[in-house]
Design a protein around this motif. Structure first.
Motif, PDB file in Angstrom:
ATOM      1  N   ALA A  23       0.845  -1.190   0.000  1.00  0.00           N
ATOM      2  CA  ALA A  23       0.000   0.000   0.000  1.00  0.00           C
ATOM      3  C   ALA A  23       0.882   1.243   0.000  1.00  0.00           C
ATOM      4  O   ALA A  23       2.020   1.218   0.457  1.00  0.00           O
ATOM      5  CB  ALA A  23      -0.885  -0.004   1.235  1.00  0.00           C
ATOM      6  N   ASP A  47      -3.570   3.875   1.303  1.00  0.00           N
ATOM      7  CA  ASP A  47      -4.514   3.664   0.197  1.00  0.00           C
ATOM      8  C   ASP A  47      -5.109   2.257   0.171  1.00  0.00           C
ATOM      9  O   ASP A  47      -5.272   1.668  -0.884  1.00  0.00           O
ATOM     10  CB  ASP A  47      -3.868   4.010  -1.142  1.00  0.00           C
ATOM     11  CG  ASP A  47      -2.741   3.074  -1.525  1.00  0.00           C
ATOM     12  OD1 ASP A  47      -2.359   2.217  -0.709  1.00  0.00           O
ATOM     13  OD2 ASP A  47      -2.232   3.196  -2.642  1.00  0.00           O
ATOM     14  N   LYS A  48      -5.456   1.750   1.330  1.00  0.00           N
ATOM     15  CA  LYS A  48      -6.197   0.492   1.391  1.00  0.00           C
ATOM     16  C   LYS A  48      -6.981   0.434   2.687  1.00  0.00           C
ATOM     17  O   LYS A  48      -6.669   1.150   3.641  1.00  0.00           O
ATOM     18  CB  LYS A  48      -5.283  -0.721   1.231  1.00  0.00           C
ATOM     19  CG  LYS A  48      -4.413  -1.075   2.410  1.00  0.00           C
ATOM     20  CD  LYS A  48      -3.614  -2.341   2.102  1.00  0.00           C
ATOM     21  CE  LYS A  48      -2.844  -2.820   3.293  1.00  0.00           C
ATOM     22  NZ  LYS A  48      -2.091  -4.021   3.019  1.00  0.00           N
ATOM     23  N   ASP A  49      -8.011  -0.375   2.705  1.00  0.00           N
ATOM     24  CA  ASP A  49      -8.858  -0.532   3.870  1.00  0.00           C
ATOM     25  C   ASP A  49      -8.243  -1.595   4.769  1.00  0.00           C
ATOM     26  O   ASP A  49      -8.196  -2.768   4.403  1.00  0.00           O
ATOM     27  CB  ASP A  49     -10.270  -0.928   3.439  1.00  0.00           C
ATOM     28  CG  ASP A  49     -11.243  -0.963   4.600  1.00  0.00           C
ATOM     29  OD1 ASP A  49     -10.900  -0.475   5.689  1.00  0.00           O
ATOM     30  OD2 ASP A  49     -12.352  -1.492   4.414  1.00  0.00           O
ATOM     31  N   THR A  74     -14.108   5.859   0.202  1.00  0.00           N
ATOM     32  CA  THR A  74     -14.181   4.758  -0.755  1.00  0.00           C
ATOM     33  C   THR A  74     -14.771   5.283  -2.049  1.00  0.00           C
ATOM     34  O   THR A  74     -15.741   6.037  -2.035  1.00  0.00           O
ATOM     35  CB  THR A  74     -15.051   3.612  -0.207  1.00  0.00           C
ATOM     36  OG1 THR A  74     -14.480   3.161   1.025  1.00  0.00           O
ATOM     37  CG2 THR A  74     -15.118   2.454  -1.179  1.00  0.00           C
ATOM     38  N   SER A  82     -11.493   1.764  -4.951  1.00  0.00           N
ATOM     39  CA  SER A  82     -10.315   2.273  -4.253  1.00  0.00           C
ATOM     40  C   SER A  82     -10.736   2.834  -2.902  1.00  0.00           C
ATOM     41  O   SER A  82     -11.822   3.403  -2.765  1.00  0.00           O
ATOM     42  CB  SER A  82      -9.605   3.346  -5.080  1.00  0.00           C
ATOM     43  OG  SER A  82     -10.412   4.500  -5.191  1.00  0.00           O
ATOM     44  N   THR A  83      -9.890   2.637  -1.914  1.00  0.00           N
ATOM     45  CA  THR A  83     -10.167   3.098  -0.563  1.00  0.00           C
ATOM     46  C   THR A  83      -8.958   3.845  -0.028  1.00  0.00           C
ATOM     47  O   THR A  83      -7.822   3.418  -0.221  1.00  0.00           O
ATOM     48  CB  THR A  83     -10.476   1.908   0.369  1.00  0.00           C
ATOM     49  OG1 THR A  83     -11.652   1.256  -0.109  1.00  0.00           O
ATOM     50  CG2 THR A  83     -10.708   2.351   1.796  1.00  0.00           C
TER      51      THR A  83
END
Length: 128
Positions: A23, A47-49, A74, A82-83
């Motif tokens: 990430a 940039d990720k959950d 999100t 993308s999150t």
């Protein structure tokens, strides 16, 4: 049977390698000019959950954590998901000089350090 096993093996490798993508993680501050006694905001963004929190114990004792909040954004465009997840940490220091906010870890990811030059509050012009 061998075709099936080979196909399954390739699929598994692709699946595993697809989940190990690193990430992008950043940390930034809301302004560059900071005097002792002022508060400023440190923004950590990934940039990720993920379900982990940043390790705020890495913030030096030169800073006081005044408050913190978390946000998530999100976006789905044409089926692409993308999150962005982030944390805003309000910090305060009474110390002057160069102070480093070290790399902060969030799970297996780490930010880059930030070097601050905290000025003496008496260096500011008093226009009153």
């Amino acid at each position: 049977m061998q075709k099936y096993l080979l196909g399954f093996l390739i699929y598994t490798i692709c699946l595993v390698s697809g989940t190990s993508v690193q990430a992008r993680i950043t940390q930034s501050i809301d302004r560059q000019e900071i005097s002792a006694g002022e508060t400023f905001v440190l923004d950590i963004q990934i940039d990720k959950d993920i379900d982990v929190q940043p390790d705020l114990s890495l913030i030096p004792a030169d800073f006081t954590i005044v408050s913190s909040s978390q946000y998530q954004h999100t976006q789905i465009i044409n089926g692409n998901h993308s999150t962005t997840k982030g944390w805003k940490i309000k910090l305060k220091t009474l110390k002057t000089g160069k102070i480093v906010i070290p790399a902060i870890t969030v799970g297996n990811e780490a930010t880059r350090p930030i070097t601050l030059n905290i000025r003496d509050a008496s260096d500011q012009l008093n226009l009153n």
